[in-house]
Enzyme design. Structure first.
Site, PDB file in Angstrom:
ATOM      1  N   SER A 143      57.850  18.255  20.065  1.00 55.66           N
ATOM      2  CA  SER A 143      57.503  19.357  20.338  1.00 55.66           C
ATOM      3  C   SER A 143      57.446  19.531  18.114  1.00 55.66           C
ATOM      4  O   SER A 143      58.424  19.366  17.906  1.00 55.66           O
ATOM      5  CB  SER A 143      58.089  20.815  20.924  1.00 55.66           C
ATOM      6  OG  SER A 143      57.484  22.043  20.015  1.00 55.66           O
ATOM      7  N   TYR A 157      64.982  25.627  24.039  1.00 55.92           N
ATOM      8  CA  TYR A 157      63.850  24.659  23.618  1.00 55.92           C
ATOM      9  C   TYR A 157      63.601  23.803  22.944  1.00 55.92           C
ATOM     10  O   TYR A 157      63.347  22.545  23.036  1.00 55.92           O
ATOM     11  CB  TYR A 157      62.352  25.333  24.175  1.00 55.92           C
ATOM     12  CG  TYR A 157      61.082  23.883  24.458  1.00 55.92           C
ATOM     13  CD1 TYR A 157      60.825  23.579  24.916  1.00 55.92           C
ATOM     14  CD2 TYR A 157      60.138  24.571  23.025  1.00 55.92           C
ATOM     15  CE1 TYR A 157      60.259  22.569  25.174  1.00 55.92           C
ATOM     16  CE2 TYR A 157      58.797  23.790  22.866  1.00 55.92           C
ATOM     17  CZ  TYR A 157      58.712  22.382  23.777  1.00 55.92           C
ATOM     18  OH  TYR A 157      57.710  22.442  23.902  1.00 55.92           O
TER      19      TYR A 157
END
Length: 248
Positions: A143, A157
């Site tokens: 990501s 995350y």
């Protein structure tokens, strides 16, 4: 390009029923690969992707597997190799996207997110390494927040996706002598069910990119498919941002 063709190769894509995973599964099949994909809940969507792959003239296999279940993951790798005859490409895509204040993250959520986002890619790579031949590929989906965290509430995350950088580099060293490459793609904002380009936060998120827009899943899939192909045979241990300039 001819040197990106994947005829005779078999790929396994985790989380392949929707979003980036489904786009990757379709793209690998379009370039000639037979494709197995995993899903956790939505069997109909997974089997629809499988039917689309078969419509391209390729073999497909949809496998139910929770990324938090080690036995299910190793079973998916084994069934792919047994049913489709081999395994050449692993794309570790499935992940959770937790968000919220630090004080709201309890130990149970922490453990599940770590299991799905970090432990699972390691387990999958370990299982796949038993089957991958020289020229094999392991590709992780990370990501953009591993490089830049734009908002509060993303610590968990971001931590898990940053962990994949170390895993990628370590596996590249370990598997390189066998001719297996390991790379990590960092997508930026991408138009999926979980993060739609017309969502309430989309204008602010798009504004953080240099291109001022979300990616289509197919744009991420194209880079993954290139890394899976012969033309990328000398690329390993790399972290490839496909983020529209988000981290520029």
């Amino acid at each position: 390009m001819d040197n990106d063709r994947l005829e005779g190769r078999v790929a396994l894509v985790t989380g392949g029923s929707r979003g980036i995973g489904a786009a990757v599964a379709r793209q690998l099949a379009a370039q000639g690969a037979d494709v197995a994909l995993t899903y956790r809940q939505d069997a109909e969507r997974a089997h629809q992707v499988a039917r689309e792959i078969e419509g391209l003239g390729r073999r497909a296999l949809a496998l139910r597997a929770d990324n938090a279940d080690e036995a299910a993951l190793t079973g998916a790798v084994r069934r792919t190799a047994e049913t489709l005859g081999r395994l050449d490409v692993l794309v570790a895509n499935a992940a959770l996207f937790p968000s919220g204040p630090l004080e709201d993250v309890d130990t149970a959520q922490l453990d599940r997110v770590l299991a799905v986002n970090v432990r699972a890619p390691f387990v999958l790579a370990r299982a796949a390494a038993e089957h991958l031949p020289p020229g094999g590929r392991i590709i992780g989906i990370g990501s953009n927040v591993a490089d830049r965290v734009p908002f509060p509430g993303l610590a968990l995350y971001a931590m898990t996706k940053t962990a994949l950088v170390g895993l990628t580099k370590g596996l590249a060293r370990e598997l390189g002598p066998r001719g297996i490459t390991v790379n990590l793609v960092h997508p930026g904002p991408t138009d999926t069910d979980a993060n739609p380009a017309d969502g309430p936060n989309a204008p602010a998120i798009s504004g953080l990119t240099a291109l001022g827009r979300y990616a289509a899943p197919a744009e991420i899939a194209a880079v993954v498919a290139h890394l899976a192909g012969p033309a990328a045979g000398y690329v390993t241990g790399a972290v490839v941002p496909v983020d529209g300039g988000f981290s520029a």
